[in-house]
Motif scaffolding. Sequence first.
Motif, mmCIF file in Angstrom:
data_model
loop_
_atom_site.group_PDB
_atom_site.id
_atom_site.type_symbol
_atom_site.label_atom_id
_atom_site.label_comp_id
_atom_site.label_asym_id
_atom_site.label_seq_id
_atom_site.Cartn_x
_atom_site.Cartn_y
_atom_site.Cartn_z
ATOM 1 N N GLU A 208 52.898 68.382 -21.060
ATOM 2 C CA GLU A 208 53.683 68.786 -19.964
ATOM 3 C C GLU A 208 54.580 67.901 -19.842
ATOM 4 O O GLU A 208 54.875 68.039 -18.408
ATOM 5 N N THR A 209 54.463 66.585 -20.548
ATOM 6 C CA THR A 209 55.168 65.632 -19.484
ATOM 7 C C THR A 209 56.790 65.525 -19.691
ATOM 8 O O THR A 209 57.559 65.106 -18.730
ATOM 9 N N ASP A 210 57.166 66.619 -20.928
ATOM 10 C CA ASP A 210 58.511 67.013 -20.019
ATOM 11 C C ASP A 210 59.092 68.204 -20.515
ATOM 12 O O ASP A 210 60.289 68.821 -20.565
ATOM 13 N N ALA A 211 57.367 68.934 -19.422
ATOM 14 C CA ALA A 211 58.192 70.300 -20.041
ATOM 15 C C ALA A 211 58.280 70.858 -18.666
ATOM 16 O O ALA A 211 58.402 70.295 -17.774
ATOM 17 N N LYS A 212 59.212 72.234 -18.445
ATOM 18 C CA LYS A 212 59.836 72.847 -17.562
ATOM 19 C C LYS A 212 59.068 73.760 -16.975
ATOM 20 O O LYS A 212 59.695 74.798 -16.877
ATOM 21 N N VAL A 213 58.586 73.072 -16.525
ATOM 22 C CA VAL A 213 56.980 73.852 -16.108
ATOM 23 C C VAL A 213 56.649 72.858 -14.567
ATOM 24 O O VAL A 213 57.339 72.085 -13.722
ATOM 25 N N ALA A 214 56.269 74.168 -13.685
ATOM 26 C CA ALA A 214 56.943 73.559 -12.060
ATOM 27 C C ALA A 214 55.004 73.961 -11.661
ATOM 28 O O ALA A 214 54.199 75.307 -11.271
ATOM 29 N N VAL A 215 54.805 73.267 -10.259
ATOM 30 C CA VAL A 215 53.121 74.027 -9.217
ATOM 31 C C VAL A 215 54.007 73.994 -7.644
ATOM 32 O O VAL A 215 54.828 73.467 -7.603
ATOM 33 N N ARG A 230 56.513 83.527 -12.516
ATOM 34 C CA ARG A 230 58.503 83.337 -12.269
ATOM 35 C C ARG A 230 58.849 82.060 -12.445
ATOM 36 O O ARG A 230 57.830 81.492 -12.849
ATOM 37 N N THR A 231 59.857 82.522 -12.159
ATOM 38 C CA THR A 231 60.891 81.390 -12.452
ATOM 39 C C THR A 231 61.447 80.590 -11.005
ATOM 40 O O THR A 231 61.783 81.589 -10.068
ATOM 41 N N VAL A 232 61.791 79.360 -10.741
ATOM 42 C CA VAL A 232 62.273 78.682 -9.712
ATOM 43 C C VAL A 232 63.280 77.317 -10.356
ATOM 44 O O VAL A 232 63.423 76.936 -11.321
ATOM 45 N N THR A 233 65.116 77.872 -10.349
ATOM 46 C CA THR A 233 65.524 76.933 -10.693
ATOM 47 C C THR A 233 66.121 76.076 -9.290
ATOM 48 O O THR A 233 66.724 75.944 -8.439
ATOM 49 N N LYS A 238 65.963 75.915 -15.009
ATOM 50 C CA LYS A 238 65.126 76.996 -14.839
ATOM 51 C C LYS A 238 63.533 75.947 -14.899
ATOM 52 O O LYS A 238 63.276 75.793 -16.053
ATOM 53 N N PHE A 239 62.249 77.045 -14.128
ATOM 54 C CA PHE A 239 61.480 76.174 -14.450
ATOM 55 C C PHE A 239 60.578 76.891 -14.341
ATOM 56 O O PHE A 239 61.018 78.105 -12.845
ATOM 57 N N SER A 240 59.428 77.323 -14.867
ATOM 58 C CA SER A 240 58.855 78.504 -15.157
ATOM 59 C C SER A 240 57.206 77.991 -14.094
ATOM 60 O O SER A 240 56.810 76.845 -14.375
ATOM 61 N N VAL A 241 57.128 78.762 -12.569
ATOM 62 C CA VAL A 241 55.827 78.706 -11.974
ATOM 63 C C VAL A 241 54.129 78.766 -12.729
ATOM 64 O O VAL A 241 53.868 79.704 -13.399
ATOM 65 N N ALA A 254 54.817 68.391 -0.601
ATOM 66 C CA ALA A 254 56.057 69.049 -1.602
ATOM 67 C C ALA A 254 56.274 70.630 -2.201
ATOM 68 O O ALA A 254 55.087 71.079 -1.793
ATOM 69 N N ASN A 255 57.259 70.948 -1.835
ATOM 70 C CA ASN A 255 57.352 72.253 -1.888
ATOM 71 C C ASN A 255 57.236 72.774 -3.790
ATOM 72 O O ASN A 255 56.801 73.692 -3.682
ATOM 73 N N LEU A 256 57.774 71.835 -4.221
ATOM 74 C CA LEU A 256 57.560 72.099 -5.605
ATOM 75 C C LEU A 256 56.964 70.814 -6.184
ATOM 76 O O LEU A 256 57.488 69.067 -5.703
ATOM 77 N N TYR A 257 56.573 70.809 -7.690
ATOM 78 C CA TYR A 257 55.972 69.801 -7.973
ATOM 79 C C TYR A 257 55.850 69.790 -9.578
ATOM 80 O O TYR A 257 56.186 71.023 -9.934
ATOM 81 N N ILE A 258 56.744 68.883 -9.918
ATOM 82 C CA ILE A 258 57.571 69.069 -11.603
ATOM 83 C C ILE A 258 57.233 67.643 -12.477
ATOM 84 O O ILE A 258 56.583 66.329 -11.504
#
Length: 488
Positions: A208-215, A230-233, A238-241, A254-258
Motif C-alpha cells: 500500500e505504498t500509494d494507497a488511500k488508506v489511513a491508521v 469509515r473514511t476520513v477526508t 478521502k482515505f479509508s480507515v 500523530a492523529n492520522l498515519y498515511i
Amino acid sequence: MFFTYLRRELRRRRKAALVVASGLALGIALVIVVSSVSTGMSRAQDKVLESLYGLGTDMTVTKAAAAPGSGSGRPKFEFDAKGDDDATQSSDRVMIQGFQTLASSTVTEIGGQNGVAGAVGGLGLNVMKVDGQFKRGEFKQDESAGQGGQGGFGGPGGNGQPQGEVRGGGASFDVNSYTVYGTDVTEQGIGPLTSSKITKGRTFKTSETDAKVAVVDSAYAKEKKLDVGRTVTIHGTKFSVVGVSTADSGDAAANLYIPLKQAQTLSDSKDKVTTVYVKAADSQQIDQVKSAIQKNISGTTVTTSADLADTVSGSLSTASDLASGVGKWLSIVVLAAAFLVAGLLTSAAVSRRVREFGTLKALGWKSGRVTRQVVGEALVNGLLGGVLGIGIGLAGAYAVTAISPTLTAQLGSSGGGMGGGMGGGRFMGGPGRDAASKTLDIALTAPVSLSVILTAVALAVAGGLIAGGFGGWRASRLRPADALRRVE
C-alpha cells in the motif's frame, strides 16, 4: 567435627548471630530496593523516550534549523464570493511540520553510512481546516430622522441618503487543526508508529505504498467518531480507515498515519521528507554513527536518545537523579557500615571466647583450624543475613510496584531536530508533538532481576568473609597461655 561444632556454637550464640545477620540484611535489602527502583526509573525513561521516536529507533536526522524569518510564513485562507448569504465556506491548508524538508535521497545516503543498520524517512504534516459562513447584515432606517415630510431622506446634512445603520451579520468559523504523518509502509520496523499498538483493524500492508488508506490514533478516533471501515477526508482526498492505534505511553502521536507517497502528494512535496529515523547496528556505537552522519551529510541535525534524555524533567528526572546519586551512595555507605559492624561484633565475640579457643589450641587445634571455624560461623551468619536481606528487599520492591507511585515527566524542547514556524519543535522530528513542553504521568515499578539477586548473594558471602576475616585474625593471635590467665 567442623559442622558439629559450628552448629553447636551458632545455637549457643543465637542472639549474637541474629544481630550480625540483621545488620547485613538491612544493607543488602537497601541495595536491592535502590537497584530495583533505579531499574524501574530507567524503564520509565525509556518508555517516555520510545513515545517520542519509536521503538527500535536510535536517532533521527532532520534539516538544520533555518535562520529566523526564513520560513514559509503563516498560512493564508481564501474564500469564494457566493451570492447565497447562508452558504458554508470551507478551506484547508496542508503545511509541513517546521517548514523544513530533506530530499528523499538523504535516506539512502544515511543508510549507507558505517554503523547504520536501517534508515526510514517520514513526512510530518499539519492540516488546518476552517469551516463557517458569512451573514449579510440588515439595514435599519432611523425612524426619527427626516420628520416633517422628508420621508426619511435629507435629515441633518441634507444629502438625500437614507438615515440609519446596518445591524446583524458577521461571520462564524470553526478551526480544526490535526496532524498527519506520512509513513514508509515498506519499512515499518523503525519510526514513530512503532511506539503505538494496533488495537483495531490492521496496520499498513507493504503493497500500500500509494494507497488511500489511513491508521487513526485512538484518541482522535474517539473525538471524531472514526472507526475501521469509515473514511476520513484530508485536503479533499478521502482515505479509508484500516486500523486504530494506541500510543503505548498514553502520549498522543500523530492523529492520522498515511502512506508516505500520499503525504507527499497532499503537501506538494514530491521526494521530500521531514525526518529520517535511524537504527544503529551496535547500540554501543551510537555516538560514532552520529558523528559520521553529521560529518558526511551537511545541513542536518542528528538527535539521539541520549540528547532527549537531557530534556526530560519533572519528578521522574528528580527521582532518577536521587536514586542514581544519593540512593546508591547511601546503600554503599549502609552496606559498608553493616560489614564493619559485623566484623567488629565477630571480633568482639572472639575476645569473649579466649578461654574456649585457648583450650582448643592446648588440645592440639592449629591456628588455621581455629580461624576456619570462626570464618565458617561468620559465613553462615552472612548467608543468613543474605536470605533475610533478599526477603526484605523483595518485599520492599513489591510494595513499590503495588503502590505504583505516579511520577511526572516533562518533555522540553531538545534543540535538535527542530524546525521553525508552525508545527516545528518536534522531539526527534516525531509527529504531532507540540514545541511547548508536555507532561506525562508514568507509574513507577520496581522490577527485581536475577542479577540483583545474585549480587545480594555475593554481598552476603562477602559480608560473612569480611566479618570472619576480622574474627579469624583475632583468633589466630590467641595462645594457650591466654586461656590459663582467664582461669579463676
